[in-house]
Every structure is written in structure tokens, then in C-alpha cells.
Design an enzyme around this catalytic site. Sequence first.
Site, short mmCIF file in Angstrom:
data_model
loop_
_atom_site.label_atom_id
_atom_site.label_comp_id
_atom_site.label_asym_id
_atom_site.label_seq_id
_atom_site.Cartn_x
_atom_site.Cartn_y
_atom_site.Cartn_z
N THR A 169 -33.54 18.36 -15.16
CA THR A 169 -33.32 19.26 -14.03
C THR A 169 -31.88 19.50 -13.57
O THR A 169 -31.05 18.59 -13.58
CB THR A 169 -34.15 18.74 -12.81
OG1 THR A 169 -35.46 18.47 -13.24
CG2 THR A 169 -34.21 19.70 -11.67
N GLY A 199 -44.07 20.22 -12.41
CA GLY A 199 -43.55 19.09 -11.64
C GLY A 199 -43.15 19.51 -10.23
O GLY A 199 -43.66 20.48 -9.67
N THR A 220 -33.98 15.98 -8.03
CA THR A 220 -34.16 15.72 -9.47
C THR A 220 -34.80 14.34 -9.61
O THR A 220 -34.60 13.49 -8.76
CB THR A 220 -32.81 15.79 -10.21
OG1 THR A 220 -32.94 15.12 -11.49
CG2 THR A 220 -31.68 15.12 -9.45
N HIS A 222 -38.37 11.95 -11.32
CA HIS A 222 -39.75 11.97 -11.80
C HIS A 222 -40.60 12.86 -10.90
O HIS A 222 -40.86 12.53 -9.74
CB HIS A 222 -40.30 10.53 -11.85
CG HIS A 222 -41.72 10.50 -12.29
ND1 HIS A 222 -42.74 10.05 -11.50
CD2 HIS A 222 -42.29 10.90 -13.46
CE1 HIS A 222 -43.89 10.15 -12.16
NE2 HIS A 222 -43.63 10.66 -13.34
N1 GLY Z 1 -38.00 16.78 -11.80
C1 GLY Z 1 -38.47 17.66 -12.76
C2 GLY Z 1 -39.82 17.47 -13.19
O1 GLY Z 1 -40.39 16.40 -13.02
O2 GLY Z 1 -40.40 18.38 -13.72
#
Ligand code: GLY
Length: 308
Positions: A169, A199, A220, A222
Site C-alpha cells: 500500500t 482489504g 497501511t 494488515h
Molecule cells: N492494507 C492493504 C490491504 O490489506 O489490502
Amino acid sequence: MRPVVVVHGGAWAIPDELSRASVDGVKAAARAGYAVLEKGASALDAVEAATRSLEDNPAFDAGHGAVQNTEGEVELDAIIMDGSTLASGAVSSVRNIANPITLARAVMEQTDHAMLTDRGANLFAEKMGIPTVPTEALVTEIERKEWERQKSYSIGVKEMFNNQWAHDTVGAVALDCHGNVACATSTGGIRHKMVGRVGDSPIIGSGAYADNQSGAVSCTGHGESILKVTLARLILFHVEQGRGISEAVEKSLQHMGERVHGGGGAIAVGPSGQWAAKFTTERMPWACMDGEALHYGMEPKEENQEAP
Ligand code: GLY
């Protein structure tokens, strides 16, 4: 009002061979955003320009350089938000678009909707005259090899992320000379995600949020963890409770780590020009133009903190 732009190139364990390109890339993006602000243009224009620069740079997981899903496809997510009106536009699971952030802005400005997904997003891009690029043109050699490698692994994407085997990201936040803030976030998502997985990045309040009354944030990390704590809004909630920008970002990332064991990072700017760039992963390249002054870093010890 002194204009400010802050950008990030993703919170993850950036390997040494990508570290130089990552830092150079965020510096160039911050300068691209600032060049727009310097002319008196809006924070919205600045975050779009900065994010396009990051999307065009193959060092980052967005546009060119994006990661692949389990089937080797590239599905892109992006959001842009205007803090003066709370208008936002987003796209998710869009394919073959080099600059999804510009498409997200078109959703905001040219439709009655806040998000278009998958085929609908691509149909809209066609209607707007936004050209397509072949998937092969978006995938770098590094990502092609990672995809081959990951086919043989059986751990989940969260474990991959927390084992620092991710790529993640880009984003930008800005304050313009009129006192308006804006944010933008764009991503290819997480390596080896399921087809159709979306996400945090294009989700308002999770991957980004902007409100002139409290500030602008781009996140940005998980995605599923960020979604659980609605990280961007959580940061601004802490600001609304009277905390400084830097403390608000730090406290929210700490909460995400403790509550759902998720790693990540965020950049933020407040309506009077305070800004922060913080992360709980191994590295996160970031850069800031605070007026004429360029600040940047990638290692935890270089994290900035709050401008006076
Ligand atoms: N932070 C980007 C995703 O998990 O898609």
C-alpha cells in the site's frame, strides 16, 4: 496557512535491495504533492498527484508493482477523500488500471456513489476514457517470483504479513493553504489474497479518512486487522478527544497490535499543520514536505513525530 503533504510507501519488512528505491520514491512523491500545493491548488489535487507518483513507481504495491492474488491476477483498491465536504470516492477489485486513485476521484466527482467495484469499476473507467494496461505491465519481476514462491506455502495471509513477508500500500495526506485537508490510499492488497478479497484501503474510515475538523489519515498494514479497528477513524477519534496527532497515531497502532495482533502504519496531518508518520512493522518509507522543508525516513528510529 503553510501547506503540508505527507506520503507513505507501505508498512512492511522492506528488503535491503528495495530500500533505496522506496525512500527515493516517497521523496519524489512528497515533492510532487508539494509542487501542487505550492501553486495554491487543493489538498485533494496534492494527494492525487502524490499517490499517482507512488502508483507509477514499481517499488510500491499499487498500480505498477502491485501484488498478485492466488490466481496471479492484479486487483486494485483505492480511496480518496475531501476533508472540506466529507465527499469520498473509492474503487475495489478493479483490474488493468495504472492509476486507480484517479478513477476513485472520478467516482467521487462524476457519480452519485461512494464506491464502484470489480466489473462496474472497469466499466466506469472505460466510460471516463481512462485507458487500460495489460496485467503483465503492472507485475514486476520481484512480484512474479514472490507469487511463484508463495504457491508452495500453506500459511495464511495474516501470518505472512506478521512474519514480515508482505508488500503493502501507498498513501498521501495533505493540508492546503486554504486550511483544507485530504487523503488518498491505493493498493494491490496483500500477496496471495483470495480472488475478490477487499482489504481496508478503499473502505472509508479504515484505509483513510479526512475531515477538516480533525485531520486526514492514510493507513497501511494488515487489512483485516485495520478493518477490525477502523484505524483511520480511530486515529481521528483520539484527536477529537484532545490528543496530539502523533500520540493519536501511536495509540491507535498500539491498540491494533494488542487487540487484534495486527501490524501496520499510518500518516496523518492536522488542520493546523501538525503531522506524523508512524509504524509497528519493521520498516515504512515515508516523506513529508512541511512548507519548504523535506523530512523522510524508513527505520523505526527515524520515525517522525510531530512537527511543532
Ligand atoms: N492494507 C492493504 C490491504 O490489506 O489490502
